[in-house]
Design a protein around this motif. Structure first.
Motif, PDB file in Angstrom:
ATOM      1  N   SER A   1       0.718  -1.405   0.050  1.00  0.00           N
ATOM      2  CA  SER A   1      -0.086   0.012  -0.199  1.00  0.00           C
ATOM      3  C   SER A   1       0.814   1.357   0.100  1.00  0.00           C
ATOM      4  CB  SER A   1      -1.082  -0.001   1.319  1.00  0.00           C
ATOM      5  OG  SER A   1      -1.539   1.222   1.462  1.00  0.00           O
ATOM      6  N   ASN A   2       0.699   2.019  -1.004  1.00  0.00           N
ATOM      7  CA  ASN A   2       1.453   3.293  -1.172  1.00  0.00           C
ATOM      8  C   ASN A   2       3.180   3.029  -1.106  1.00  0.00           C
ATOM      9  OD1 ASN A   2      -0.799   5.100  -1.249  1.00  0.00           O
ATOM     10  ND2 ASN A   2      -0.916   4.940   1.199  1.00  0.00           N
ATOM     11  N   VAL A   3       3.507   2.083  -1.889  1.00  0.00           N
ATOM     12  CA  VAL A   3       4.983   1.897  -2.054  1.00  0.00           C
ATOM     13  C   VAL A   3       5.196   2.471  -3.310  1.00  0.00           C
ATOM     14  CG1 VAL A   3       6.545  -0.128  -2.422  1.00  0.00           C
ATOM     15  CG2 VAL A   3       4.593  -0.489  -0.922  1.00  0.00           C
ATOM     16  N   VAL A   4       6.247   3.388  -3.365  1.00  0.00           N
ATOM     17  CA  VAL A   4       6.707   4.243  -4.360  1.00  0.00           C
ATOM     18  C   VAL A   4       8.198   4.301  -4.369  1.00  0.00           C
ATOM     19  CG1 VAL A   4       6.577   6.549  -5.580  1.00  0.00           C
ATOM     20  CG2 VAL A   4       4.608   5.665  -4.226  1.00  0.00           C
ATOM     21  N   PHE A   5       8.582   3.707  -5.289  1.00  0.00           N
ATOM     22  CA  PHE A   5      10.177   3.861  -5.668  1.00  0.00           C
ATOM     23  C   PHE A   5      10.589   4.510  -6.900  1.00  0.00           C
ATOM     24  CE2 PHE A   5      10.031   0.457  -2.632  1.00  0.00           C
ATOM     25  CZ  PHE A   5      10.670   0.720  -1.679  1.00  0.00           C
ATOM     26  N   LYS A   6      11.711   5.257  -6.886  1.00  0.00           N
ATOM     27  CA  LYS A   6      12.122   6.004  -8.213  1.00  0.00           C
ATOM     28  C   LYS A   6      13.570   5.577  -8.430  1.00  0.00           C
ATOM     29  CE  LYS A   6       9.432   9.919  -7.116  1.00  0.00           C
ATOM     30  NZ  LYS A   6       9.320  11.602  -6.840  1.00  0.00           N
ATOM     31  N   SER A   7      13.928   5.728  -9.595  1.00  0.00           N
ATOM     32  CA  SER A   7      15.488   5.406  -9.962  1.00  0.00           C
ATOM     33  C   SER A   7      15.706   6.291 -11.175  1.00  0.00           C
ATOM     34  CB  SER A   7      15.494   4.003 -10.359  1.00  0.00           C
ATOM     35  OG  SER A   7      16.931   3.863 -10.855  1.00  0.00           O
ATOM     36  N   ASP A   8      16.682   6.738 -11.332  1.00  0.00           N
ATOM     37  CA  ASP A   8      17.325   7.699 -12.252  1.00  0.00           C
ATOM     38  C   ASP A   8      17.943   6.553 -13.431  1.00  0.00           C
ATOM     39  OD1 ASP A   8      16.354   9.969 -11.386  1.00  0.00           O
ATOM     40  OD2 ASP A   8      18.346  10.419 -10.472  1.00  0.00           O
ATOM     41  N   LYS A   9      18.469   5.362 -13.213  1.00  0.00           N
ATOM     42  CA  LYS A   9      18.965   4.506 -13.803  1.00  0.00           C
ATOM     43  C   LYS A   9      18.322   3.388 -14.452  1.00  0.00           C
ATOM     44  CE  LYS A   9      23.211   5.031 -10.689  1.00  0.00           C
ATOM     45  NZ  LYS A   9      24.282   4.285  -9.880  1.00  0.00           N
ATOM     46  N   PHE A  10      17.197   2.986 -13.808  1.00  0.00           N
ATOM     47  CA  PHE A  10      16.493   2.039 -14.312  1.00  0.00           C
ATOM     48  C   PHE A  10      14.878   2.188 -14.596  1.00  0.00           C
ATOM     49  CE2 PHE A  10      19.796   0.392 -11.310  1.00  0.00           C
ATOM     50  CZ  PHE A  10      20.502  -0.236 -12.119  1.00  0.00           C
ATOM     51  N   ASP A  11      14.286   1.287 -15.312  1.00  0.00           N
ATOM     52  CA  ASP A  11      12.962   1.225 -15.252  1.00  0.00           C
ATOM     53  C   ASP A  11      12.573   0.193 -14.237  1.00  0.00           C
ATOM     54  OD1 ASP A  11      12.415   3.193 -17.251  1.00  0.00           O
ATOM     55  OD2 ASP A  11      12.884   1.474 -18.965  1.00  0.00           O
ATOM     56  N   LEU A  12      11.963   0.578 -13.156  1.00  0.00           N
ATOM     57  CA  LEU A  12      11.711  -0.247 -12.008  1.00  0.00           C
ATOM     58  C   LEU A  12      10.472  -1.364 -12.292  1.00  0.00           C
ATOM     59  CD1 LEU A  12      12.144   2.128  -8.988  1.00  0.00           C
ATOM     60  CD2 LEU A  12      13.918   0.663 -10.090  1.00  0.00           C
ATOM     61  N   LYS A  13      10.480  -2.455 -11.547  1.00  0.00           N
ATOM     62  CA  LYS A  13       9.508  -3.272 -11.647  1.00  0.00           C
ATOM     63  C   LYS A  13       9.415  -4.186 -10.173  1.00  0.00           C
ATOM     64  CE  LYS A  13      13.131  -6.757 -13.663  1.00  0.00           C
ATOM     65  NZ  LYS A  13      13.268  -7.573 -14.772  1.00  0.00           N
ATOM     66  N   THR A  14       8.444  -5.005 -10.351  1.00  0.00           N
ATOM     67  CA  THR A  14       8.111  -5.883  -8.992  1.00  0.00           C
ATOM     68  C   THR A  14       8.190  -7.071  -9.624  1.00  0.00           C
ATOM     69  OG1 THR A  14       5.985  -5.880  -9.364  1.00  0.00           O
ATOM     70  CG2 THR A  14       6.756  -4.100  -8.023  1.00  0.00           C
ATOM     71  N   GLN A  15       8.599  -8.265  -8.712  1.00  0.00           N
ATOM     72  CA  GLN A  15       8.494  -9.629  -9.066  1.00  0.00           C
ATOM     73  C   GLN A  15       8.048 -10.459  -8.110  1.00  0.00           C
ATOM     74  OE1 GLN A  15      12.523 -11.187  -9.727  1.00  0.00           O
ATOM     75  NE2 GLN A  15      11.854 -13.226 -10.281  1.00  0.00           N
ATOM     76  N   CYS A  16       7.049 -11.366  -8.191  1.00  0.00           N
ATOM     77  CA  CYS A  16       6.309 -12.128  -7.418  1.00  0.00           C
ATOM     78  C   CYS A  16       6.284 -13.558  -7.632  1.00  0.00           C
ATOM     79  CB  CYS A  16       4.685 -11.708  -7.064  1.00  0.00           C
ATOM     80  SG  CYS A  16       4.630  -9.971  -6.267  1.00  0.00           S
ATOM     81  N   VAL A  17       6.472 -14.458  -6.989  1.00  0.00           N
ATOM     82  CA  VAL A  17       6.277 -15.799  -7.070  1.00  0.00           C
ATOM     83  C   VAL A  17       5.847 -16.406  -5.824  1.00  0.00           C
ATOM     84  CG1 VAL A  17       7.669 -18.188  -7.424  1.00  0.00           C
ATOM     85  CG2 VAL A  17       8.404 -15.864  -8.440  1.00  0.00           C
ATOM     86  N   ASN A  18       4.511 -17.285  -6.084  1.00  0.00           N
ATOM     87  CA  ASN A  18       3.555 -17.785  -5.258  1.00  0.00           C
ATOM     88  C   ASN A  18       3.283 -17.018  -3.951  1.00  0.00           C
ATOM     89  OD1 ASN A  18       4.204 -20.654  -6.135  1.00  0.00           O
ATOM     90  ND2 ASN A  18       6.303 -20.289  -5.534  1.00  0.00           N
ATOM     91  N   VAL A  19       2.695 -15.854  -4.539  1.00  0.00           N
ATOM     92  CA  VAL A  19       2.180 -14.814  -3.555  1.00  0.00           C
ATOM     93  C   VAL A  19       0.624 -14.499  -3.576  1.00  0.00           C
ATOM     94  CG1 VAL A  19       2.485 -12.142  -2.793  1.00  0.00           C
ATOM     95  CG2 VAL A  19       4.408 -13.674  -3.663  1.00  0.00           C
ATOM     96  N   HIS A  20       0.069 -14.337  -2.461  1.00  0.00           N
ATOM     97  CA  HIS A  20      -1.409 -13.994  -2.604  1.00  0.00           C
ATOM     98  C   HIS A  20      -1.499 -12.744  -1.714  1.00  0.00           C
ATOM     99  CE1 HIS A  20      -2.227 -17.697  -4.466  1.00  0.00           C
ATOM    100  NE2 HIS A  20      -1.516 -18.422  -3.633  1.00  0.00           N
ATOM    101  N   GLY A  21      -2.207 -11.851  -2.053  1.00  0.00           N
ATOM    102  CA  GLY A  21      -2.394 -10.519  -1.376  1.00  0.00           C
ATOM    103  C   GLY A  21      -3.231  -9.737  -2.201  1.00  0.00           C
ATOM    104  N   VAL A  22      -3.021  -8.353  -1.743  1.00  0.00           N
ATOM    105  CA  VAL A  22      -3.485  -7.100  -2.360  1.00  0.00           C
ATOM    106  C   VAL A  22      -2.608  -5.748  -2.224  1.00  0.00           C
ATOM    107  CG1 VAL A  22      -5.886  -7.828  -1.565  1.00  0.00           C
ATOM    108  CG2 VAL A  22      -4.431  -6.241  -0.122  1.00  0.00           C
TER     109      VAL A  22
END
Length: 398
Positions: free
Chosen positions: A366-387
């Protein structure tokens, strides 16, 4: 009239006498290590004097204080054991330096054991002089190794407050709290070089009702690490960096480990750390356990390599080839990441790698905001259940 004068004089004499006795009692409750032969030159071994002063204080009634005055003291292992007759206070005003002779240490450096009611304060310093020992630390290269001395240990301690002291350059962990309850760690300063091996700031395990607050930690390993059996833990207003972040685990390595429940990390700042908020578990656990009811909120990160990470295939130094296909049996559930902001030093800002045997459940972003001047940021999930909800500047994988 004469009778009133006599009465007033009698009362005055009694008050003076009572105050004198009170002052003497207060003085007798202070056990100054200098009175037992300690030498504040930073060169003379004062171990024996410290142990004798502790023995006197521990056996005293009233409100005894072990006084370590200003000055530099060289000491070897200090096993400060209870139970004591009264709650104990340690006034640490001076600077203690640990002996560099490892042959003197069978375990750790300063240990408090079996004490109910303990206060340590005074602004003084515990210097582990770890630089001489770090080259002998084989743990980064061996799965089974002999650990070096931890600087400060609380074991089987109840109702303790450690306030406003400094720990630096530990040979191994700076501080460990084990099998203890009702502990407050407040306004500590813990410092070691970023490349110093296994110099965790504070490690806790098998504890309940512990608070770590208003503390600054910069080391070569985890700023705070939370081991099995930790319940009702609050970590707030901690500044971390350099180091490996704030970590739960590793969990699941040993038989019959206890659950981790009720952890809240809030209002903290991490700068230049290799990890931010991390949960790490081993594979092929000998016993199942649970990590649950965990909240990370209002966290600021700056240049953190792995800002949010759950790693259920934790294996340092590639010692786990024999269990590479075995899943973790540590159940992670009801974990919230709320109002987490800052800059990521890697392209994966959120990485949640959970077990295929016991997937993570109840994960909240909830309200997780990251920035980077070097990368296009992404998230990665495996076997995760949530919101996920609120502001998210990367596509959520939950």
């Amino acid at each position: 009239m004469d009778f009133l004068k006599i009465l007033k004089c009698t009362i005055l004499i009694f008050v003076i006498f009572a105050c004198t006795i009170h002052a003497q009692n207060l003085s007798s409750c202070v056990f100054n290590v200098m009175d037992y032969g300690a030498v504040a030159d930073g060169l003379t071994d004062s171990t024996s004097a410290f142990l004798k002063a502790w023995e006197g204080a521990c056996g005293a009634d009233g409100a005894p204080t072990l006084l370590i005055p200003k000055g530099a003291f060289l000491v070897g292992p200090l096993k400060l054991k209870g139970p004591c007759k009264s709650p104990m206070s340690v006034s640490l005003k001076g600077s203690l330096s640990a002996s560099t002779n490892l042959d003197l240490f069978s375990s750790n450096w300063v240990e408090f054991h079996y004490i109910k009611g303990l206060k340590v304060a005074g602004g003084g310093t515990l210097d582990g002089q770890g630089a001489s020992a770090w080259p002998q630390n084989q743990c980064p290269n061996k799965s089974k190794c002999h650990t070096l001395p931890t600087t400060l240990v609380l074991a089987f301690v109840e109702d303790a407050k450690i306030n406003a002291i400094h720990l630096m350059n530990s040979k191994f962990f700076h501080m460990t709290v084990f099998a203890s309850k009702n502990i407050l760690l407040n306004k500590l300063k813990i410092k070691a070089p970023a490349d110093s091996p296994n110099t965790d700031g504070i490690h806790i395990g098998d504890v309940s009702n512990i608070t770590i607050t208003d503390t600054i930690i910069g080391t070569g390993d985890d700023c705070v690490s939370i081991g099995p059996g930790s319940t009702n833990v609050t970590i707030s207003n901690v500044k971390c960096g350099p180091g490996h972040g704030i970590s739960i685990g590793s969990l699941g390595k040993y038989l019959n480990e206890k659950d981790v429940r009720g952890l809240r990390v809030k209002n903290c700042a991490l700068t230049g750390t290799t990890n931010g908020l991390r949960i790490k578990t081993w594979q092929n656990n000998p016993s199942p356990l649970v990590a649950s009811d965990i909240v990370f909120e209002n966290i600021q990160m700056d240049d953190v390599t792995n800002p949010i990470i759950i790693d259920q295939k934790y294996c340092p130094h590639n010692f786990c080839s024999d269990i590479a296909d075995a899943p973790s049996n540590v159940k992670i559930q009801n974990v919230a990441f709320r109002n987490i902001t800052g800059t990521s030093a890697s392209p994966v800002a959120v990485q949640l790698l959970c077990s295929n045997a016991v997937p993570c459940e109840g994960i909240e972003l909830s309200n997780v905001v990251f920035k980077s001047d070097k990368f296009d940021l992404k998230t990665q999930c495996v076997n995760v259940h949530g919101v996920s909800d609120g502001s998210m500047n990367t596509a959520s994988c939950v």
